[in-house]
Design a protein around this motif. Structure first.
Motif, mmCIF file in Angstrom:
data_model
loop_
_atom_site.group_PDB
_atom_site.id
_atom_site.type_symbol
_atom_site.label_atom_id
_atom_site.label_comp_id
_atom_site.label_asym_id
_atom_site.label_seq_id
_atom_site.Cartn_x
_atom_site.Cartn_y
_atom_site.Cartn_z
ATOM 1 N N LYS A 182 33.211 16.602 31.501
ATOM 2 C CA LYS A 182 34.458 16.590 30.755
ATOM 3 C C LYS A 182 35.618 16.837 31.725
ATOM 4 C CE LYS A 182 32.555 16.217 26.636
ATOM 5 N NZ LYS A 182 32.728 15.032 25.782
ATOM 6 N N LEU A 183 36.666 16.047 31.587
ATOM 7 C CA LEU A 183 37.852 16.190 32.431
ATOM 8 C C LEU A 183 38.463 17.567 32.203
ATOM 9 C CD1 LEU A 183 39.628 14.538 34.400
ATOM 10 C CD2 LEU A 183 41.020 13.897 32.428
ATOM 11 N N PRO A 184 38.680 18.354 33.263
ATOM 12 C CA PRO A 184 39.145 19.734 33.079
ATOM 13 C C PRO A 184 40.482 19.864 32.361
ATOM 14 C CG PRO A 184 38.277 19.448 35.295
ATOM 15 C CD PRO A 184 38.322 18.084 34.664
ATOM 16 N N ARG A 185 41.395 18.899 32.550
ATOM 17 C CA ARG A 185 42.721 19.103 31.977
ATOM 18 C C ARG A 185 42.774 18.933 30.465
ATOM 19 N NH1 ARG A 185 43.950 14.508 35.288
ATOM 20 N NH2 ARG A 185 44.013 12.540 34.120
ATOM 21 N N ASP A 186 41.746 18.312 29.861
ATOM 22 C CA ASP A 186 41.746 18.235 28.397
ATOM 23 C C ASP A 186 40.407 18.643 27.772
ATOM 24 O OD1 ASP A 186 40.043 16.051 28.771
ATOM 25 O OD2 ASP A 186 41.565 14.557 28.311
ATOM 26 N N ASN A 187 39.363 18.797 28.611
ATOM 27 C CA ASN A 187 38.028 19.192 28.137
ATOM 28 C C ASN A 187 37.466 18.237 27.084
ATOM 29 O OD1 ASN A 187 37.840 21.423 29.818
ATOM 30 N ND2 ASN A 187 38.661 22.834 28.290
ATOM 31 N N GLU A 188 37.953 16.992 27.083
ATOM 32 C CA GLU A 188 37.495 16.017 26.094
ATOM 33 C C GLU A 188 37.079 14.689 26.727
ATOM 34 O OE1 GLU A 188 40.512 15.499 23.175
ATOM 35 O OE2 GLU A 188 40.286 17.506 22.309
ATOM 36 N N THR A 189 37.862 14.195 27.690
ATOM 37 C CA THR A 189 37.607 12.887 28.275
ATOM 38 C C THR A 189 36.359 12.930 29.154
ATOM 39 O OG1 THR A 189 39.991 12.493 28.324
ATOM 40 C CG2 THR A 189 38.603 10.999 29.615
ATOM 41 N N ASP A 190 35.469 11.948 28.961
ATOM 42 C CA ASP A 190 34.236 11.881 29.745
ATOM 43 C C ASP A 190 34.475 11.110 31.040
ATOM 44 O OD1 ASP A 190 32.503 13.205 27.863
ATOM 45 O OD2 ASP A 190 32.601 11.406 26.631
ATOM 46 N N TYR A 191 34.032 11.679 32.157
ATOM 47 C CA TYR A 191 34.068 11.029 33.460
ATOM 48 C C TYR A 191 32.647 10.969 34.002
ATOM 49 C CZ TYR A 191 39.004 10.424 34.768
ATOM 50 O OH TYR A 191 40.307 9.975 34.879
ATOM 51 N N ILE A 192 32.410 10.028 34.915
ATOM 52 C CA ILE A 192 31.122 9.949 35.594
ATOM 53 C C ILE A 192 31.360 9.781 37.087
ATOM 54 C CG2 ILE A 192 30.977 7.462 35.068
ATOM 55 C CD1 ILE A 192 27.894 7.818 35.129
ATOM 56 N N PHE A 285 41.460 13.905 44.562
ATOM 57 C CA PHE A 285 42.782 13.935 43.954
ATOM 58 C C PHE A 285 42.874 15.163 43.057
ATOM 59 C CE2 PHE A 285 41.567 9.568 44.778
ATOM 60 C CZ PHE A 285 42.699 9.027 45.383
ATOM 61 N N GLY A 286 43.774 16.062 43.392
ATOM 62 C CA GLY A 286 43.902 17.288 42.631
ATOM 63 C C GLY A 286 44.656 17.099 41.334
ATOM 64 N N GLU A 287 44.595 18.116 40.489
ATOM 65 C CA GLU A 287 45.362 18.090 39.249
ATOM 66 C C GLU A 287 46.851 18.254 39.547
ATOM 67 O OE1 GLU A 287 42.980 19.662 35.669
ATOM 68 O OE2 GLU A 287 42.666 21.183 37.224
ATOM 69 N N PRO A 288 47.757 17.784 38.698
ATOM 70 C CA PRO A 288 47.500 17.337 37.317
ATOM 71 C C PRO A 288 47.140 15.866 37.177
ATOM 72 C CG PRO A 288 49.850 17.404 37.693
ATOM 73 C CD PRO A 288 49.222 17.900 38.964
ATOM 74 N N ASN A 289 47.353 15.032 38.221
ATOM 75 C CA ASN A 289 47.095 13.604 38.084
ATOM 76 C C ASN A 289 45.645 13.230 38.376
ATOM 77 O OD1 ASN A 289 49.833 13.050 37.459
ATOM 78 N ND2 ASN A 289 50.360 13.119 39.635
ATOM 79 N N GLY A 290 44.972 14.039 39.205
ATOM 80 C CA GLY A 290 43.581 13.773 39.521
ATOM 81 C C GLY A 290 42.652 14.642 38.704
ATOM 82 N N ILE A 291 41.425 14.841 39.214
ATOM 83 C CA ILE A 291 40.458 15.649 38.458
ATOM 84 C C ILE A 291 40.173 16.975 39.139
ATOM 85 C CG2 ILE A 291 39.425 13.523 37.571
ATOM 86 C CD1 ILE A 291 36.976 14.107 39.307
ATOM 87 N N GLY A 292 40.414 17.068 40.462
ATOM 88 C CA GLY A 292 40.191 18.321 41.163
ATOM 89 C C GLY A 292 38.736 18.747 41.151
ATOM 90 N N TYR A 293 38.521 20.053 41.299
ATOM 91 C CA TYR A 293 37.162 20.604 41.238
ATOM 92 C C TYR A 293 36.729 20.715 39.772
ATOM 93 C CZ TYR A 293 38.561 22.033 45.952
ATOM 94 O OH TYR A 293 39.023 22.041 47.242
ATOM 95 N N ILE A 294 35.430 20.505 39.523
ATOM 96 C CA ILE A 294 34.925 20.474 38.152
ATOM 97 C C ILE A 294 34.194 21.783 37.839
ATOM 98 C CG2 ILE A 294 33.512 19.223 36.491
ATOM 99 C CD1 ILE A 294 35.939 17.686 37.643
ATOM 100 N N PRO A 295 34.663 22.519 36.823
ATOM 101 C CA PRO A 295 33.976 23.763 36.431
ATOM 102 C C PRO A 295 32.553 23.489 35.943
ATOM 103 C CG PRO A 295 36.178 23.637 35.450
ATOM 104 C CD PRO A 295 35.880 22.278 36.021
ATOM 105 N N TYR A 296 31.690 24.457 36.180
ATOM 106 C CA TYR A 296 30.288 24.332 35.794
ATOM 107 C C TYR A 296 30.146 24.039 34.298
ATOM 108 C CZ TYR A 296 25.297 25.630 35.616
ATOM 109 O OH TYR A 296 23.928 25.639 35.448
ATOM 110 N N GLU A 297 30.955 24.690 33.448
ATOM 111 C CA GLU A 297 30.809 24.496 32.010
ATOM 112 C C GLU A 297 31.228 23.100 31.562
ATOM 113 O OE1 GLU A 297 33.115 27.121 29.637
ATOM 114 O OE2 GLU A 297 35.035 26.219 30.156
ATOM 115 N N ASN A 298 31.937 22.358 32.417
ATOM 116 C CA ASN A 298 32.368 21.003 32.060
ATOM 117 C C ASN A 298 31.296 19.956 32.310
ATOM 118 O OD1 ASN A 298 34.976 22.514 32.225
ATOM 119 N ND2 ASN A 298 35.830 20.502 31.803
#
Length: 329
Positions: A182-192, A285-298
């Motif tokens: 899940k994208l960290p900035r919204d916790n909804e969008t799926d990325y792979i 690419f860091g946030e807010p435009n990129g994805i940055g580091y991904i939290p484990y819970e995501n």
């Protein structure tokens, strides 16, 4: 239970063709036959998935997987219809489940509950939205993600109906896994993307080569994979320190992120890269435009099986049928 006149032929045709043999047998009062058809339908679905995944059946290119499943279920429904017409004269019992509302609601409830449990707890199907994972995954690919592999977090479930901290039955992901998250900035969008860095790793791009903890990841040119239409391709096999390897596309020299600063992966986070290195919005690419580091819970889970391409592309032709064929164990 009561006895009654035989069901009308027109109603049998209608139920058999539209709602299938399970509803039809319940309506005829044949509960055991309904259970047999239900189990046969499950086996047919598994067999269809296996046949498509192994190239034994090629669904029409204009369908998605759901439509293909409907098309392949038509012969199954016809068999149930013929069976219903044959037993019409002897199916005279009317148990509770033969009421029209029960015959329809009962299988609908089961057919909703079972896929829901599988989707939310075991495996979820996704399809590729972009070319960021070429050549491992391309647009039109349908694949299964194991939700149990890393354990469960509140973001593992659809609709946000679960809310608890951390992960339960947690298991650590491995470098090289292809992961849906899940994208960290919204916790909804799926990325792979592919998981490259674990907590504490130092990662830097130098001339398009990944340097992990100060060491360049070895690259070996690969020439037996056809290029994806519309893409520029320059394929290499990249090998991680744990021995896992996979194919990447490094199409251009001196790309915008071929040379970067050093990234240090924070505790509880992971660093993701797309296999299509010059066409991927990933952890470089860091946030807010990129994805940055991904939290484990995501993390939702790793890709376990690519089973179909809806664009008509033969998976075996591009050597990307299973992740294990592009990623060594």
């Amino acid at each position: 239970m009561e006895d009654a006149a035989p069901r009308g032929r027109f109603s049998i045709w209608l139920l058999g063709l539209i709602l299938g043999p399970v509803v039809l047998m319940l309506w005829l009062g044949r509960g055991r036959l309904a259970l047999v058809y239900f189990l046969a339908g499950l086996l047919l679905g598994v067999a269809l998935l296996f046949a498509v995944a192994n190239g034994l059946i090629t669904p029409p290119a204009w369908t998605d997987f759901g439509m293909a499943a409907v098309l392949f279920s038509i012969p199954f429904n016809i068999i149930g219809l013929v069976h219903g017409l044959m037993i019409r004269a002897t199916a005279l019992s009317r148990p509770w489940f033969s009421r029209w509302y029960a015959a329809i609601i009962l299988p609908l409830a089961v057919s909703w509950l079972l896929p829901f449990l599988v989707r939310e707890c075991l495996y979820q199907s996704y399809n590729a939205p972009s070319l960021s994972m070429v050549p491992s995954i391309v647009i039109g690919d349908y694949f299964l993600v194991s939700k149990a592999a890393y354990g469960y977090s509140r973001l593992s479930y659809s609709g946000g109906f679960m809310n608890f901290p951390g992960r339960i039955w947690a298991s650590e992901p491995r470098r090289g896994d292809i992961v849906v998250f899940k994208l960290p900035r919204d916790n909804e969008t799926d990325y792979i993307k592919r998981l490259i860095g674990i907590p504490g790793d130092r990662i830097q791009m130098k001339d398009g080569i990944v340097h992990l903890n100060g060491q360049a990841l070895p690259l070996t040119r690969v020439q037996d994979i056809p290029c994806i239409e519309g893409e520029r391709c320059n394929f290499f096999r990249e090998t991680l320190p744990n021995g896992r390897s996979y194919v990447i596309n490094n199409a251009t020299q001196n790309g915008s992120v071929d040379n970067t600063e050093e990234y240090v992966v924070p505790e509880g986070h992971y660093f993701m890269l797309g296999d299509n290195r010059d066409n991927s919005l990933d952890s470089r690419f860091g946030e807010p435009n990129g994805i940055g580091y991904i939290p484990y819970e995501n993390l939702v889970g790793p890709v376990t099986l690519i089973f179909w391409n809806s664009m008509g592309m033969r998976i075996d032709d591009r050597l990307a049928g299973y992740p294990s064929r592009l990623t060594t164990p």
